[in-house]
Design a protein around this motif. Structure first.
Motif, PDB file in Angstrom:
ATOM      1  N   HIS A   1      -4.593  45.834  -0.010  1.00 10.30           N
ATOM      2  CA  HIS A   1      -4.128  44.735   0.846  1.00 10.30           C
ATOM      3  C   HIS A   1      -4.331  45.061   2.323  1.00 10.30           C
ATOM      4  O   HIS A   1      -4.906  44.257   3.068  1.00 10.30           O
ATOM      5  CB  HIS A   1      -2.647  44.463   0.562  1.00 10.30           C
ATOM      6  CG  HIS A   1      -2.036  43.402   1.423  1.00 10.30           C
ATOM      7  ND1 HIS A   1      -1.998  42.073   1.063  1.00 10.30           N
ATOM      8  CD2 HIS A   1      -1.441  43.466   2.656  1.00 10.30           C
ATOM      9  CE1 HIS A   1      -1.408  41.371   2.017  1.00 10.30           C
ATOM     10  NE2 HIS A   1      -1.063  42.195   2.982  1.00 10.30           N
ATOM     11  N   HIS A   2      -3.875  46.222   2.760  1.00 12.36           N
ATOM     12  CA  HIS A   2      -3.999  46.602   4.170  1.00 12.36           C
ATOM     13  C   HIS A   2      -5.450  46.580   4.621  1.00 12.36           C
ATOM     14  O   HIS A   2      -5.772  46.068   5.700  1.00 12.36           O
ATOM     15  CB  HIS A   2      -3.414  48.002   4.387  1.00 12.36           C
ATOM     16  CG  HIS A   2      -1.923  48.008   4.491  1.00 12.36           C
ATOM     17  ND1 HIS A   2      -1.240  48.875   5.304  1.00 12.36           N
ATOM     18  CD2 HIS A   2      -0.980  47.247   3.897  1.00 12.36           C
ATOM     19  CE1 HIS A   2       0.060  48.662   5.186  1.00 12.36           C
ATOM     20  NE2 HIS A   2       0.242  47.683   4.338  1.00 12.36           N
ATOM     21  N   THR A   3      -6.314  47.165   3.810  1.00 15.96           N
ATOM     22  CA  THR A   3      -7.729  47.272   4.187  1.00 15.96           C
ATOM     23  C   THR A   3      -8.365  45.901   4.354  1.00 15.96           C
ATOM     24  O   THR A   3      -9.063  45.638   5.348  1.00 15.96           O
ATOM     25  CB  THR A   3      -8.502  48.076   3.126  1.00 15.96           C
ATOM     26  OG1 THR A   3      -7.928  49.376   3.011  1.00 15.96           O
ATOM     27  CG2 THR A   3      -9.961  48.206   3.511  1.00 15.96           C
ATOM     28  N   VAL A   4      -8.122  45.019   3.409  1.00 18.47           N
ATOM     29  CA  VAL A   4      -8.731  43.683   3.469  1.00 18.47           C
ATOM     30  C   VAL A   4      -8.209  42.904   4.668  1.00 18.47           C
ATOM     31  O   VAL A   4      -8.988  42.264   5.391  1.00 18.47           O
ATOM     32  CB  VAL A   4      -8.456  42.908   2.158  1.00 18.47           C
ATOM     33  CG1 VAL A   4      -8.942  41.465   2.291  1.00 18.47           C
ATOM     34  CG2 VAL A   4      -9.145  43.588   0.993  1.00 18.47           C
ATOM     35  N   VAL A   5      -6.906  42.953   4.911  1.00 21.65           N
ATOM     36  CA  VAL A   5      -6.336  42.241   6.056  1.00 21.65           C
ATOM     37  C   VAL A   5      -6.936  42.767   7.360  1.00 21.65           C
ATOM     38  O   VAL A   5      -7.316  41.991   8.248  1.00 21.65           O
ATOM     39  CB  VAL A   5      -4.796  42.372   6.079  1.00 21.65           C
ATOM     40  CG1 VAL A   5      -4.227  41.839   7.389  1.00 21.65           C
ATOM     41  CG2 VAL A   5      -4.182  41.621   4.904  1.00 21.65           C
ATOM     42  N   SER A   6      -7.053  44.074   7.473  1.00 22.11           N
ATOM     43  CA  SER A   6      -7.606  44.672   8.701  1.00 22.11           C
ATOM     44  C   SER A   6      -9.063  44.276   8.901  1.00 22.11           C
ATOM     45  O   SER A   6      -9.495  43.988  10.025  1.00 22.11           O
ATOM     46  CB  SER A   6      -7.475  46.198   8.637  1.00 22.11           C
ATOM     47  OG  SER A   6      -6.112  46.582   8.580  1.00 22.11           O
ATOM     48  N   VAL A   7      -9.830  44.248   7.800  1.00 25.71           N
ATOM     49  CA  VAL A   7     -11.251  43.877   7.887  1.00 25.71           C
ATOM     50  C   VAL A   7     -11.403  42.419   8.321  1.00 25.71           C
ATOM     51  O   VAL A   7     -12.217  42.101   9.201  1.00 25.71           O
ATOM     52  CB  VAL A   7     -11.949  44.114   6.528  1.00 25.71           C
ATOM     53  CG1 VAL A   7     -13.309  43.417   6.495  1.00 25.71           C
ATOM     54  CG2 VAL A   7     -12.124  45.601   6.274  1.00 25.71           C
ATOM     55  N   LEU A   8     -10.617  41.529   7.729  1.00 24.87           N
ATOM     56  CA  LEU A   8     -10.725  40.111   8.075  1.00 24.87           C
ATOM     57  C   LEU A   8     -10.261  39.845   9.501  1.00 24.87           C
ATOM     58  O   LEU A   8     -10.839  39.004  10.206  1.00 24.87           O
ATOM     59  CB  LEU A   8      -9.916  39.275   7.081  1.00 24.87           C
ATOM     60  CG  LEU A   8     -10.453  39.240   5.642  1.00 24.87           C
ATOM     61  CD1 LEU A   8      -9.536  38.421   4.744  1.00 24.87           C
ATOM     62  CD2 LEU A   8     -11.879  38.665   5.608  1.00 24.87           C
ATOM     63  N   ALA A   9      -9.232  40.553   9.942  1.00 26.24           N
ATOM     64  CA  ALA A   9      -8.779  40.399  11.335  1.00 26.24           C
ATOM     65  C   ALA A   9      -9.859  40.880  12.300  1.00 26.24           C
ATOM     66  O   ALA A   9     -10.113  40.243  13.338  1.00 26.24           O
ATOM     67  CB  ALA A   9      -7.475  41.173  11.554  1.00 26.24           C
ATOM     68  N   ALA A  10     -10.504  41.988  11.968  1.00 26.59           N
ATOM     69  CA  ALA A  10     -11.592  42.502  12.814  1.00 26.59           C
ATOM     70  C   ALA A  10     -12.762  41.519  12.838  1.00 26.59           C
ATOM     71  O   ALA A  10     -13.424  41.350  13.878  1.00 26.59           O
ATOM     72  CB  ALA A  10     -12.047  43.866  12.296  1.00 26.59           C
ATOM     73  N   PHE A  11     -13.028  40.876  11.698  1.00 25.83           N
ATOM     74  CA  PHE A  11     -14.092  39.872  11.629  1.00 25.83           C
ATOM     75  C   PHE A  11     -13.821  38.739  12.615  1.00 25.83           C
ATOM     76  O   PHE A  11     -14.727  38.288  13.334  1.00 25.83           O
ATOM     77  CB  PHE A  11     -14.181  39.326  10.204  1.00 25.83           C
ATOM     78  CG  PHE A  11     -15.233  38.264  10.019  1.00 25.83           C
ATOM     79  CD1 PHE A  11     -16.546  38.597   9.735  1.00 25.83           C
ATOM     80  CD2 PHE A  11     -14.905  36.914  10.114  1.00 25.83           C
ATOM     81  CE1 PHE A  11     -17.516  37.614   9.569  1.00 25.83           C
ATOM     82  CE2 PHE A  11     -15.860  35.926   9.941  1.00 25.83           C
ATOM     83  CZ  PHE A  11     -17.173  36.278   9.668  1.00 25.83           C
ATOM     84  N   LEU A  12     -12.562  38.284  12.684  1.00 25.41           N
ATOM     85  CA  LEU A  12     -12.211  37.212  13.625  1.00 25.41           C
ATOM     86  C   LEU A  12     -12.359  37.671  15.069  1.00 25.41           C
ATOM     87  O   LEU A  12     -12.876  36.934  15.915  1.00 25.41           O
ATOM     88  CB  LEU A  12     -10.782  36.732  13.376  1.00 25.41           C
ATOM     89  CG  LEU A  12     -10.542  35.900  12.113  1.00 25.41           C
ATOM     90  CD1 LEU A  12      -9.079  35.510  12.008  1.00 25.41           C
ATOM     91  CD2 LEU A  12     -11.411  34.646  12.113  1.00 25.41           C
ATOM     92  N   ARG A  13     -11.895  38.862  15.365  1.00 30.83           N
ATOM     93  CA  ARG A  13     -11.987  39.351  16.749  1.00 30.83           C
ATOM     94  C   ARG A  13     -13.439  39.481  17.195  1.00 30.83           C
ATOM     95  O   ARG A  13     -13.769  39.245  18.358  1.00 30.83           O
ATOM     96  CB  ARG A  13     -11.269  40.692  16.888  1.00 30.83           C
ATOM     97  CG  ARG A  13      -9.755  40.611  16.700  1.00 30.83           C
ATOM     98  CD  ARG A  13      -9.066  41.878  17.222  1.00 30.83           C
ATOM     99  NE  ARG A  13      -9.544  43.071  16.572  1.00 30.83           N
ATOM    100  CZ  ARG A  13      -9.060  43.581  15.440  1.00 30.83           C
ATOM    101  NH1 ARG A  13      -8.069  42.946  14.806  1.00 30.83           N
ATOM    102  NH2 ARG A  13      -9.545  44.694  14.927  1.00 30.83           N
TER     103      ARG A  13
END
Length: 399
Positions: free
Chosen positions: A73-85
């Protein structure tokens, strides 16, 4: 006790079976983890595609992975947030709200995934969406009280123009300097949120919970704040010109400070608002509607039953409010409740205070010249040094 040979054989067979099952379980977990790793790598590769369709596939694969595997969960959330940034960086814009383009499909899809994630799995993870452009995003489906999960999210400096955040959980979120023009925030939970310097012009905040929120120097011009809860909120230096705060609960809110000055409430509608204990020291309330007759229609569906019948006269409640040195000259304040309010050295010259409740108010040094106090209740009011030249309706013994 000595086991018989048949019993020993049975025990050995049971132990052997247990060892086989355990080994099979370990092998199965290894296979499953390998499959998850393969799914993750494939989804990441798809995110980097030049095709929006392929990127969407990667996004939804990561969503499925996040739901299937709590440990990822943590990894996916962090990856998707980085994608938006990376792919939706905020850029300063002076364009009219209606001219701001809608989000690309993949950016909107990522927001939907993050907004609907299982926040109970975050366990200390902070969603960092700072300086992203999420303008005109609306969730894929309507949400009730358990809707959009953005608690403690970092959205500092982000563009959220026209976003659909109705009933969103934004408790303790960082929204400093964010652009929230015409954002839909009705019913949103913004308790303790940081909105310092944010642009909330024409935003819809009806029934929003803004208790203890930081709104210092925020731009709230023409914002709709019907029945919003501002108790304990910081509004120092905020621009509330032409804002509509009918029925708002702002007891104990701070509207003034020496550092940032006072909130500008010129032409703001505070009729029916509860401002008990609020700090308006040194504020200018000239041009602010504190009393009046209700004749407006609600801007937000669902609050019609909270509004009084048209034609009913109402005032803001200012009991125990700090209005020291405040400017209230020539305002129509008939029947207003100022009991226990601190009006030390305030300017009420020419104000209509007929039938007002000033019980226990501190009127020391207050300018009441040419004010109308006919029928006003002044029991226990302090009035040493008050200016009463031409004041009407003063009771016996007040002079």
């Amino acid at each position: 006790m000595i086991l018989s040979l048949p019993g020993l054989a049975a025990l050995s067979a049971l132990l052997f079976t247990w060892m086989q099952v355990s080994q099979a379980g370990r092998e199965l977990r290894i296979i499953e983890q390998g499959q998850i790793t393969s799914r993750y790598n494939a989804a990441i590769n798809n995110l980097g595609s030049s095709s929006v369709d392929v990127r969407l596939g990667g996004i939804y694969s990561l969503e499925r992975l996040m739901r299937d595997s709590a440990r990822d969960h943590h990894t996916v959330v962090s990856v998707l947030a980085a994608f938006l940034r990376q792919h939706a960086p905020a850029r300063a814009t002076k364009a009219a709200v209606d001219d701001v383009p809608r989000l690309d499909a993949d950016i909107g899809a990522v927001m939907n995934v993050l907004a609907e994630r299982r926040a109970d799995r975050d366990q200390g993870l902070v969603l960092d969406l700072s300086k992203t452009d999420l303008s005109q995003w609306t969730p894929a489906r309507l949400h009730d009280e358990t809707g959009i999960q953005l608690e403690q999210a970092i959205l500092t400096g982000s563009n959220l123009i026209g976003t659909g955040l109705t009933n969103a959980n934004l408790r303790d979120a960082r929204l400093d300097e964010a652009d929230l023009r015409k954002a839909a925030l009705s019913g949103a939970d913004l308790r303790g949120a940081h909105l310092s310097g944010s642009n909330l012009r024409q935003a819809g905040l009806d029934q929003a919970n803004l208790r203890d929120a930081w709104l210092d120097e925020a731009d709230l011009r023409k914002a709709s704040l019907e029945f919003a809860d501002f108790r304990g909120a910081i509004l120092e230096g905020a621009d509330l010109r032409k804002a509509f705060l009918y029925g708002a609960e702002a007891a104990g809110a701070f509207f003034c400070s020496q550092e940032t000055g006072c909130a500008d409430t010129t032409a703001a509608d505070l009729i029916g608002a509860n401002l008990a204990g609020a700090d308006f020291e040194g504020a200018s309330l000239i041009g602010t509607s504190l009393c009046g007759i209700s004749d407006t229609e609600p801007e937000t569906e669902g609050i019609a039953t909270l509004l009084p019948k048209p034609g009913k006269r109402e005032c803001a409640t200012l009991t125990r409010a700090n209005l020291s040195r405040a400017s209230l000259s020539n305002l129509r304040l008939a029947r207003i409740n100022l009991s226990g309010a601190d009006l030390t050295n305030a300017n009420l010259a020419g104000a209509d205070l007929s039938n007002a409740n000033l019980t226990g108010a501190n009127l020391t040094g207050t300018d009441l010249s040419k004010a109308n106090l006919t029928g006003a209740r002044l029991t226990g009011a302090k009035h040493k040094g008050a200016k009463i030249n031409g004041t009407k309706g003063l009771p016996e013994g007040f002079r």
